[in-house]
Design an enzyme around this catalytic site. Structure first.
Site, PDB file in Angstrom:
ATOM      1  N   GLY A 160      -1.389   4.429 -19.341  1.00 13.70           N
ATOM      2  CA  GLY A 160      -1.176   3.088 -18.834  1.00 13.70           C
ATOM      3  C   GLY A 160      -0.957   2.017 -19.874  1.00 13.70           C
ATOM      4  N   CYS A 180      -7.501  10.049 -11.003  1.00 18.60           N
ATOM      5  CA  CYS A 180      -6.967  10.215 -12.355  1.00 18.60           C
ATOM      6  C   CYS A 180      -8.047  10.172 -13.416  1.00 18.60           C
ATOM      7  CB  CYS A 180      -5.921   9.148 -12.635  1.00 18.60           C
ATOM      8  SG  CYS A 180      -6.458   7.487 -12.224  1.00 18.60           S
ATOM      9  N   THR A 207       6.419   7.349 -11.970  1.00 18.71           N
ATOM     10  CA  THR A 207       6.721   6.179 -11.145  1.00 18.71           C
ATOM     11  C   THR A 207       6.611   4.911 -11.971  1.00 18.71           C
ATOM     12  OG1 THR A 207       5.889   7.323  -9.173  1.00 18.71           O
ATOM     13  CG2 THR A 207       6.112   4.928  -9.055  1.00 18.71           C
ATOM     14  N   GLY A 212      -2.031   8.288 -14.918  1.00 21.51           N
ATOM     15  CA  GLY A 212      -2.798   9.524 -14.797  1.00 21.51           C
ATOM     16  C   GLY A 212      -3.771   9.775 -15.924  1.00 21.51           C
ATOM     17  N   LEU A 236      12.311  -9.217 -17.328  1.00 22.06           N
ATOM     18  CA  LEU A 236      11.196  -9.267 -18.294  1.00 22.06           C
ATOM     19  C   LEU A 236       9.869  -9.602 -17.608  1.00 22.06           C
ATOM     20  CD1 LEU A 236      12.758 -10.979 -21.436  1.00 22.06           C
ATOM     21  CD2 LEU A 236      12.397  -8.550 -21.020  1.00 22.06           C
ATOM     22  N   GLU A 280      -1.981   1.471 -14.519  1.00 17.73           N
ATOM     23  CA  GLU A 280      -3.081   2.434 -14.689  1.00 17.73           C
ATOM     24  C   GLU A 280      -2.576   3.744 -14.123  1.00 17.73           C
ATOM     25  OE1 GLU A 280      -5.558   5.026 -13.708  1.00 17.73           O
ATOM     26  OE2 GLU A 280      -6.406   3.585 -12.283  1.00 17.73           O
ATOM     27  N   GLU A 340       2.559   4.677   1.180  1.00 13.49           N
ATOM     28  CA  GLU A 340       3.028   5.069   2.507  1.00 13.49           C
ATOM     29  C   GLU A 340       2.138   6.114   3.163  1.00 13.49           C
ATOM     30  OE1 GLU A 340       5.945   7.017  -0.511  1.00 13.49           O
ATOM     31  OE2 GLU A 340       4.850   5.128  -0.292  1.00 13.49           O
ATOM     32  N   LYS A 360      -2.119   5.891 -24.498  1.00 14.85           N
ATOM     33  CA  LYS A 360      -0.980   6.803 -24.376  1.00 14.85           C
ATOM     34  C   LYS A 360      -0.310   6.688 -22.996  1.00 14.85           C
ATOM     35  CE  LYS A 360      -3.616  10.250 -26.099  1.00 14.85           C
ATOM     36  NZ  LYS A 360      -4.027  11.534 -26.723  1.00 14.85           N
ATOM     37  N   PRO A 372       0.833  -1.203   0.000  1.00 17.78           N
ATOM     38  CA  PRO A 372       0.000   0.000   0.000  1.00 17.78           C
ATOM     39  C   PRO A 372       0.868   1.254   0.000  1.00 17.78           C
ATOM     40  CG  PRO A 372       0.044  -0.967   2.184  1.00 17.78           C
ATOM     41  CD  PRO A 372       0.800  -1.905   1.290  1.00 17.78           C
TER      42      PRO A 372
END
Length: 495
Positions: free
Chosen positions: A461, A289, A237, A257, A249, A255, A183, A458, A181
């Site tokens: 995600g 998002c 991130t 913004g 690999l 998923e 922080e 795009k 989860p």
């Protein structure tokens, strides 16, 4: 004002079906966004704890979980759904204190999380391969097998809800999961771990390890024994995770913004469009998002719509998260509040028309609160229209033609959710096909259902959450070819 409560202590991680101390002995302080005070302390996982959690998950993939009939996996998911419904009120209060979302929203999210586990419980025994016709001399078919150990990294805006999006399909497909989860909001995930244990999942199938992204998250993404990473959060991130996962690999699904367009044509039902526009822009204090942060309005109704929209936004009740009358609460963190304020300052400096909001609401000297804010006449190439604010700041922009609307909607690096309002059914289908987003809604906005695939184009995600399609991301396809021939095989090296 909020009544001060004693600090809750969560001094253990959930690894291998047991509550165990963190290697570092350190804790994460969870801040109540409404009071700016520490309300919980949670054990902080580091790379050593990630190693232990991954090992427990790997062991689970060779234990009872591996041979458990799919229908029995489904029964465990159903039991977890029942426990979520039973404890919805308690979990909602915890999540509201952890991330500042109003109790009226978090309770709904607990019940919807239960719906996700229920849906995928029904899918567990329906994951199947197919026969491949290759002729009478052989039998060929495919099998769908679990990917293996899944690392799930959560954001802070909807912890339990998004945990269900990842856990439910991963477990239905027979995987084991290490869940980290955020922080900022670690508490409700540890409460979920208690329900996982109560439901009777075998040890190691679900492991929950709160920690910082740069330590625990990075270790999980790079771990050689993790087969897949699923992540919801900011695209930068995701790029780091993608780079870390490249070494082995790993399978990945992200998923990320969004900067969602909401198109209102002049022939739309404006009253309904207004109601949904306000909700879809400001719900969760804008910290989603997929909310409609750019509203494009056809010029003949632009001024009327913008004015009425601002009037409604000004009536939104900003309040304490545990007050059932509150519409939107504080930001989850001081950092996010500062970011939102910086965009409001930018909008003012750029000369966009401020229709409402922009400041701290009266009566809230502490807490990460901001008023719902509406800017009109925003330049679509500006930072306010192009970058994800993740706060209650709405941009309103005019357009003239259908082509203009589509071009402006698509002029962004994101492509998660889009919506349009029109009474012309042909236009509805025509525009929906042209908007570059993973989900397009017509005369509503952002229906989120367990059966409906959800994900982005795009920079929004890779892969999809939800729907039966998501099971493809949690399984490997194996082809099996069985030679049925009784003839002696030819020897190509004979001569």
């Amino acid at each position: 004002m909020t009544v001060a409560l004693e600090v809750r202590e969560y001094d253990r991680l959930f690894i291998g079906g047991e509550w165990t101390a963190a290697h570092s002995g350190r804790v994460i302080e969870s801040i109540d966004p409404a009071t700016e005070a520490v309300w919980a302390e949670v054990a902080e996982a580091d790379e050593h704890d990630i190693d232990r959690a991954v090992a427990a998950a790997r062991a689970a993939m060779t234990g009872p979980w591996a041979s458990m009939p799919p229908a029995q996996r489904g029964a465990l998911l159903l039991r977890l759904a029942e426990l979520l419904r039973r404890d919805a009120d308690r979990l909602a209060e915890i999540e509201s204190r952890d991330n500042g979302k109003p109790i009226r929203d978090t309770r709904g999210e607990m019940l919807r999380a239960a719906d996700w586990f229920t849906f995928f419980a029904g899918a567990a025994d329906k994951i199947r391969g197919a026969e491949v016709p290759v002729g009478a001399q052989a039998h060929a078919y495919t099998r769908r097998q679990p990917v293996g150990v899944v690392g799930a990294i959560l954001p802070w805006n909807s912890p339990i809800s998004l945990a269900s999006w990842k856990l439910a399909p991963a477990l239905a497909a027979g995987n084991a999961v290490v869940l980290k989860p955020a922080e900022l909001t670690p508490v409700s995930a540890l409460e979920l771990a208690k329900l996982v244990a109560e439901a009777g999942f075998p040890a190691g199938v679900v492991n929950i390890v709160p920690g910082y992204g740069g330590v625990a998250g990075a270790a999980l993404a790079a771990h050689p024994d993790v087969d897949k990473i699923t992540f919801t959060g900011e695209h930068r991130t995701a790029q780091k995770i993608m780079a870390s996962a490249a070494g082995t690999l790993k399978r990945i699904s992200f998923e990320c913004g969004g900067k969602s367009p909401y198109l209102v044509f002049a022939d739309a039902d404006l009253d309904r469009a207004l109601t949904v526009a306000v909700h879809s822009a400001f719900r969760s204090t804008g910290q989603s998002c997929s909310l409609a942060s750019r509203v494009f309005v056809q010029r003949p109704v632009y001024e009327e719509f913008a004015t009425r929209l601002a009037e409604r936004a000004a009536r939104i009740r900003v309040g304490l998260p545990l007050d059932p009358k509150t519409h939107i609460g504080p930001h989850t963190s001081a950092e996010q509040l500062a970011k939102t304020r910086s965009y409001i300052d930018y909008g003012r400096d750029a000369g966009f028309r401020l229709l409402c909001g922009g400041g701290r609401p009266d009566g809230f000297e502490r807490g990460y609160f901001i008023e719902p804010t509406v800017f009109a006449d925003v330049d679509n190439t500006s930072r306010l229209a192009q970058e994800e604010v993740f706060g209650p700041v709405l941009s309103v922009l005019p357009f003239d033609t259908e082509d203009d609307a589509v071009a402006m909607a698509n002029d962004t690096r994101y492509g998660l959710v889009g919506g349009l309002w029109t009474s012309d059914v042909a236009r509805a289908h025509r525009v929906a096909a042209r908007i570059e987003t993973g989900l397009v809604s017509v005369n509503t906005f952002r229906p989120i259902l367990p059966a409906l695939p959800y994900g982005g184009f795009k920079m929004s995600g890779i892969g999809r959450e939800n729907g039966l399609e998501v099971l493809d991301d949690y399984t490997e396809t194996k082809a099996v070819y069985v030679d049925l021939s009784t003839m002696e095989p030819a020897d190509p090296f004979r001569d």
